[in-house]
Motif scaffolding. Sequence first.
Motif, short mmCIF file in Angstrom:
data_model
loop_
_atom_site.label_atom_id
_atom_site.label_comp_id
_atom_site.label_asym_id
_atom_site.label_seq_id
_atom_site.Cartn_x
_atom_site.Cartn_y
_atom_site.Cartn_z
N LEU B 149 11.20 0.15 -1.26
CA LEU B 149 11.78 -0.81 -2.19
C LEU B 149 10.78 -1.07 -3.30
O LEU B 149 9.77 -1.75 -3.10
CB LEU B 149 12.10 -2.09 -1.42
CG LEU B 149 12.95 -3.15 -2.09
CD1 LEU B 149 14.30 -2.60 -2.49
CD2 LEU B 149 13.13 -4.34 -1.16
N ALA B 156 14.65 -7.66 -5.48
CA ALA B 156 14.16 -7.16 -4.18
C ALA B 156 14.93 -7.75 -3.01
O ALA B 156 15.38 -7.02 -2.12
CB ALA B 156 12.67 -7.46 -4.05
N ALA B 160 17.14 -5.66 -0.35
CA ALA B 160 16.68 -5.66 1.05
C ALA B 160 17.83 -6.07 1.97
O ALA B 160 18.05 -5.45 3.01
CB ALA B 160 15.50 -6.61 1.21
N ASN B 173 7.94 -2.43 1.20
CA ASN B 173 8.25 -3.31 0.08
C ASN B 173 7.09 -3.44 -0.91
O ASN B 173 6.01 -3.89 -0.56
CB ASN B 173 8.58 -4.70 0.63
CG ASN B 173 8.73 -5.73 -0.46
OD1 ASN B 173 9.32 -5.46 -1.50
ND2 ASN B 173 8.19 -6.92 -0.23
N LEU B 179 10.14 -10.75 1.95
CA LEU B 179 11.56 -10.51 2.13
C LEU B 179 12.05 -11.26 3.36
O LEU B 179 11.37 -11.35 4.37
CB LEU B 179 11.82 -9.02 2.32
CG LEU B 179 11.43 -8.14 1.15
CD1 LEU B 179 11.66 -6.68 1.50
CD2 LEU B 179 12.22 -8.51 -0.10
N VAL B 187 9.18 -4.85 8.08
CA VAL B 187 8.89 -4.72 6.65
C VAL B 187 7.38 -4.60 6.51
O VAL B 187 6.63 -5.37 7.11
CB VAL B 187 9.36 -5.97 5.88
CG1 VAL B 187 8.90 -5.89 4.42
CG2 VAL B 187 10.86 -6.14 5.97
N ASP B 189 4.51 -4.77 3.58
CA ASP B 189 4.34 -5.15 2.18
C ASP B 189 3.13 -4.45 1.58
O ASP B 189 2.08 -4.37 2.21
CB ASP B 189 4.11 -6.66 2.08
CG ASP B 189 5.34 -7.44 2.45
OD1 ASP B 189 6.38 -7.22 1.81
OD2 ASP B 189 5.28 -8.26 3.39
#
Lengths: 210, 210
Positions: B149, B156, B160, B173, B179, B187, B189
């Motif tokens: 993403l 976002a 998501a 992400n 998120l 997830v 990051d």
Amino acid sequence: MTRKIPDSTVRRLSHYLRSLEGFQEPGGTVSSEELAARGQTTAAQVRKDLSHFGSFGKRGLGYRVDELRAHLRSILGIDRRWRVALVGAGRIGLALFEYPAFRARGYDCVAIFDPDPEKVGTVRAGLVVHDPSGFEDAVRDLGIELVILAVPEGAAQEMAGRAVEAGVKGILNFAPIRLNVPPLVPVEDVNLVMELEALSFAITQAGHEE
Amino acid sequence: MTRKIPDSTVRRLSHYLRSLEGFQEPGGTVSSEELAARGQTTAAQVRKDLSHFGSFGKRGLGYRVDELRAHLRSILGIDRRWRVALVGAGRIGLALFEYPAFRARGYDCVAIFDPDPEKVGTVRAGLVVHDPSGFEDAVRDLGIELVILAVPEGAAQEMAGRAVEAGVKGILNFAPIRLNVPPLVPVEDVNLVMELEALSFAITQAGHEE
DNA sequence: TGTTGTGAAGTATTTCACAGCC
DNA sequence: GGCTGTGAAATACTTCACAACA
């Protein structure tokens, strides 16, 4: 003043600062509870994190947004501007150099180096690409303090050594190796494949739990 | 089989696997000591990390390189291929899609989405860029399990949510927000500005120690 | 002999809980 | 009354040290 601060705390501080951008009322306040709600922590953690650096809040009231923002910027060392060079004019490095938040957070792109003759002399992200032979002079003449190292694995250690030798103060390393540099020069590693593997791991293990 | 594995352990496993690439003798062995020397840990840590998943070594001898590699790949969930979509055809995402290690490590790029009409229909990283309106169908038809993403902050969360709803199993992400997804969907990051801030912090604090 | 696998000991980090102050 | 700042308790992670064994 400060003792040893865990890395996790630093990441959270950076997150708190980002969270504060949601609040625009000049004299507004936030509680540790609100700050924890954004971000992925608890109110106690927020208070503990901040308490390492001082007492920024008012009991019964919370933290003044503008004050806290200023404190966080000072703690993170971004209450000033940093002069940054990109070593390796590939996509990732250029993406970072052109990312608006990069400038907005205090980082100034001042030079780009790449040995590829096809790239040398061309303009990327608003700067002429130079051959790395001029790197040491540029560090001195332009006052470069940070290097974004986005070169192939085989060239990373050599360029890191040259950067340290030239007086660079910190390195953001995209090469998937551990750089060997003196402990006084901090290095942050970004390893995207490792992040993907952490994802595969989490998904795979989810099936293994009893 | 496994209990809760710390995130730090997973990162190290990934690192051990990468370190093994240095050893090419088919039946060779490594000791925890050697593995620790590359990477940034101790022999005890290596053994403890591995022991969470089984007993892969031979006392007095060490670990067989080829066996250990296979075990690590299995543990990390990369003893198979993953079908990955890129959402947001910006520089960072495309860089990752074109990075050779991405494919080499088991990740297959199968689709790219971007709402920008200038990009829709063009070819990037060998794939035609599609409008996100077709995202859900593509997830089903192409068997997409992972999403990278790399869209602006404002888009976002929505993307998501759509990804999770469509059945995607994990998200990498790049947007600088946390998120909100169900806990079963991992997830990871990646926040490059945060890494830079960790660097500024380390440099700045170095002057504050007594 | 040399090196793993692992409980037990030692640190580090997070959470609790409440006194202190606005 | 509400919310911070912080020791103390709880939990998580790392290191030690040694029995087990190829």
